[in-house]
Enzyme design. Structure first.
Site, short mmCIF file in Angstrom:
data_model
loop_
_atom_site.label_atom_id
_atom_site.label_comp_id
_atom_site.label_asym_id
_atom_site.label_seq_id
_atom_site.Cartn_x
_atom_site.Cartn_y
_atom_site.Cartn_z
N CYS A 156 -11.26 -36.28 -0.55
CA CYS A 156 -10.92 -36.94 0.71
C CYS A 156 -11.53 -38.33 0.79
CB CYS A 156 -11.44 -36.11 1.88
SG CYS A 156 -10.82 -34.44 1.87
N GLY A 185 -6.19 -38.88 -0.30
CA GLY A 185 -5.68 -37.70 0.40
C GLY A 185 -4.43 -38.02 1.15
N ASN A 202 -16.23 -35.64 2.87
CA ASN A 202 -15.62 -35.68 1.54
C ASN A 202 -16.53 -34.91 0.61
OD1 ASN A 202 -15.56 -38.17 -1.08
ND2 ASN A 202 -14.27 -36.39 -0.89
N GLY A 203 -15.99 -33.87 -0.02
CA GLY A 203 -16.81 -33.11 -0.96
C GLY A 203 -16.53 -31.64 -0.87
N CYS A 255 -19.79 -38.81 -9.55
CA CYS A 255 -18.68 -38.12 -10.20
C CYS A 255 -17.93 -39.03 -11.18
CB CYS A 255 -17.72 -37.66 -9.10
SG CYS A 255 -16.13 -37.10 -9.70
N TYR A 295 -10.30 -41.54 -12.73
CA TYR A 295 -8.99 -41.35 -12.14
C TYR A 295 -8.89 -41.63 -10.64
CZ TYR A 295 -5.25 -38.79 -9.88
OH TYR A 295 -4.21 -38.46 -9.08
N SER A 335 -3.04 -45.15 -12.95
CA SER A 335 -4.47 -45.00 -13.19
C SER A 335 -4.88 -45.30 -14.64
CB SER A 335 -4.93 -43.61 -12.78
OG SER A 335 -4.03 -42.65 -13.27
N ASP A 349 -3.57 -42.24 -21.57
CA ASP A 349 -3.64 -41.64 -20.23
C ASP A 349 -5.12 -41.51 -19.89
OD1 ASP A 349 -2.90 -40.67 -17.80
OD2 ASP A 349 -1.82 -38.91 -18.54
N ASP A 350 -5.43 -41.51 -18.59
CA ASP A 350 -6.84 -41.46 -18.22
C ASP A 350 -7.44 -40.10 -18.47
OD1 ASP A 350 -6.65 -39.95 -15.43
OD2 ASP A 350 -5.07 -41.46 -15.47
N CYS A 399 -14.21 -27.99 -11.43
CA CYS A 399 -15.12 -28.78 -10.61
C CYS A 399 -15.47 -28.01 -9.35
CB CYS A 399 -14.47 -30.11 -10.23
SG CYS A 399 -15.54 -31.09 -9.16
N CYS A 439 -22.02 -37.42 -13.03
CA CYS A 439 -21.77 -35.98 -13.18
C CYS A 439 -20.50 -35.87 -14.02
CB CYS A 439 -21.56 -35.32 -11.83
SG CYS A 439 -20.91 -33.63 -12.00
N CYS A 441 -17.28 -31.32 -15.48
CA CYS A 441 -15.96 -30.81 -15.88
C CYS A 441 -15.72 -31.04 -17.37
CB CYS A 441 -14.86 -31.46 -15.03
SG CYS A 441 -14.84 -33.26 -15.10
P1 AMP Z 1 -1.98 -32.94 -16.02
O1 AMP Z 1 -0.57 -33.35 -15.97
O2 AMP Z 1 -2.22 -31.65 -15.29
O3 AMP Z 1 -2.58 -32.92 -17.39
O4 AMP Z 1 -2.80 -34.00 -15.17
C1 AMP Z 1 -3.20 -35.19 -15.75
C2 AMP Z 1 -2.76 -36.34 -14.92
O5 AMP Z 1 -3.15 -36.18 -13.56
C3 AMP Z 1 -3.38 -37.59 -15.44
O6 AMP Z 1 -2.33 -38.49 -15.72
C4 AMP Z 1 -4.28 -38.11 -14.32
O7 AMP Z 1 -3.93 -39.45 -14.00
C5 AMP Z 1 -4.02 -37.21 -13.14
N1 AMP Z 1 -5.26 -36.53 -12.66
C6 AMP Z 1 -6.38 -36.28 -13.31
N2 AMP Z 1 -7.27 -35.61 -12.53
C7 AMP Z 1 -6.67 -35.45 -11.35
C8 AMP Z 1 -7.07 -34.86 -10.10
N3 AMP Z 1 -8.26 -34.29 -9.96
N4 AMP Z 1 -6.21 -34.88 -9.07
C9 AMP Z 1 -5.01 -35.44 -9.22
N5 AMP Z 1 -4.56 -35.99 -10.37
C10 AMP Z 1 -5.38 -36.02 -11.42
#
Ligand code: AMP
Length: 469
Positions: A12, A38, A112-113, A246, A252, A293, A355-356, A392, A446, A449
């Site tokens: 949040c 959010g 938030n948390g 975090c 991300y 991202s 990808d991040d 997490c 942290c 994860c």
């Molecule tokens: P996935 O498709 O499930 O592997 O999610 C990875 C993608 O979701 C990545 O491209 C990230 O940019 C994004 N992402 C990573 N962590 C989160 C998160 N906690 N909440 C929402 N999106 C996320």
């Protein structure tokens, strides 16, 4: 235990302002800039010095305040919240700030948390006769503060905060004071700024830029800040511990223009990309990033590797975040609606796709498939964070272990599942180098994860159990 926590995970954003005649309106703009934190609900509680009034609802900030009359939300003080919860508790009663009224005055809370001992505390409160109206852990804190008819003040808030375990950034408002508190490990971000004579507090500094405020400092781990007409005062409810911000905020969640713990998010992501290029180079024709991202990390990778950065994927900006979709089927559809390859750029080319992060693997698999369908010759996936193998407990929607692709598959297996030519992740060392300026008490992240090393545990607990995942 995970099931308990899963139900109340929240990513949040909180915002508060003290001493500005357009408090509610500025809070609206602040929340707007933190919409990415959010999209499920938003709210503002305004304080005219006599009474606290709330306006809140389900949906985006814009939708919630479309018909709001800001001339009804008068007052020099306001707190606001944008909410994202992962499961259950999606009703409007859980939209924050929560507002409580009693004979001695009102209190609004924005959080938030995530609290790890929420169920235990809820049980204790119910045994003592409390009736809770929401499934939100924020309400638990409110009851702890007002336990035994205590007034809302530094003492009662500190005593309540000492009972909760988890990661949290709180804004608490009463008629004559606003309080900001951060968990002892400083896992979640919370900054203080100034706009003229007004004080501003926000989850991300992008909210300060949005309203023209200037950053002053972070709320420190274990600190309780009191803001009133007398100015700003600080007390400690817990010993300051090593800061453990975090890592996913940098990887991300946060906006690239925000500074977290005085480190710019875009710059840290760029460094993640550079470290990744050093650790896992690839023979390719170009580097592309998954918008939005991953763009910063892709730029860093391209710069370090000397490969051209190209726009190989475009994003439909009118589709929300894929994680917001509740089922896997909808999530898959979401990726397709959201992202499209640029055929003329990727056709016949060897691509490094940045990808991040990979959580469930949905995004990477769909994108590799898309790029191949658009004629890409090779796709080398490079992930600008270490692999996510653990859930997490501190407020990031990080799924259960069985859904985390890296918890159940080796890197080679992931490569096969997502159909890429190669896959590599950034190392933990590389991530730390990219985020931490110097390893002092003040710095630190942290990355539970990724490493399984959880900085906050419930007392007596040596291992976090996954038995109910
Ligand atoms: P996935 O498709 O499930 O592997 O999610 C990875 C993608 O979701 C990545 O491209 C990230 O940019 C994004 N992402 C990573 N962590 C989160 C998160 N906690 N909440 C929402 N999106 C996320």
């Amino acid at each position: 235990m995970l099931a308990e926590i899963k139900g109340i995970n929240e990513e949040c954003g909180v915002f508060g302002i003290w001493g500005h005649e357009r408090a509610a309106e500025l809070t609206y703009y602040g929340l707007h800039s933190m919409q990415h934190r959010g999209q499920e609900g938003a709210g503002i509680v305004v304080n005219d010095g006599m009474e606290l009034k709330a306006h809140k609802g389900l949906g985006l900030v814009n939708d919630v305040f479309k018909h709001a009359n800001f001339s009804d939300l008068t007052g020099n003080v306001a707190v606001g919240h944008v909410r994202y919860s992962t499961q259950g508790g999606k009703g409007v009663e859980n939209v924050q700030p929560l507002l409580f009224r009693s004979q001695t005055g009102s209190m609004a809370l924005a959080h938030n948390g995530n609290l790890m001992n929420e169920q235990k505390l809820r049980g204790e409160l119910e045994d003592e006769g409390s009736i809770l109206q929401t499934s939100s852990d924020t309400e638990v804190l409110a009851h702890l503060i007002r336990r035994n008819g205590m007034e809302t003040n530094e003492e009662s808030i500190s005593s309540a905060l000492n009972k909760v375990v988890g990661a949290y950034a709180y804004l608490i408002l009463k008629e004559d004071k606003m309080f900001a508190a951060l968990d002892p490990s400083g896992i979640r971000p919370l900054s203080i700024g100034k706009l003229g004579d007004a004080y501003v507090v926000a989850s991300e500094t992008c909210a300060f830029d949005q309203i023209g405020a200037t950053f002053i400092r972070e709320v420190l781990p274990g600190e309780l800040v009191t803001i009133s007409d007398k100015g700003i005062e600080s007390t400690r409810f817990a010993m300051r511990e090593q800061r453990r911000m975090c890592a996913m905020e940098y990887v991300y969640l946060s906006r690239p223009d925000s500074d977290l713990n005085e480190v710019n998010v875009h710059a840290s992501r760029k460094r993640m990309g550079m470290e990744l290029a050093k650790e896992s180079p690839a023979e390719a024709d170009m580097v592309i990033g998954v918008p939005d991202s991953s763009i910063s990390a892709a730029i860093g990778f391209a710069e370090e590797s000397g490969l051209p950065y190209e726009m190989g994927i475009i994003k439909n900006r009118y589709v929300g975040r894929t994680f917001i979709q509740p089922s896997q089927e909808l999530r898959e559809q979401g990726v397709k609606l959201k992202l499209a390859p640029v055929r003329g750029i990727v056709e016949g080319k060897r691509i490094v796709m940045i990808d991040d992060s990979i959580v469930r693997g949905t995004t990477s698999r769909r994108i590799v498939q898309m790029l191949k369908e658009a004629g890409a010759k090779e796709v080398h996936v490079r992930i600008a964070s270490p692999s996510i193998q653990n859930p997490c407990y501190y407020g990031i929607d990080m799924s259960t272990r069985k859904e985390l692709i890296a918890a159940n598959n080796s890197v080679d297996e992931i490569c096969e599942i997502i159909g890429a030519e190669s896959v590599s992740y950034l190392s933990i060392d590389g991530l730390e180098k990219a985020i931490i300026k110097d390893k002092t008490l003040h710095q630190g992240i942290c990355a539970a994860c990724m490493t399984g090393n959880y900085p906050v545990k419930e007392s007596g607990q040596t291992e976090i159990s996954y038995t109910r995942c």
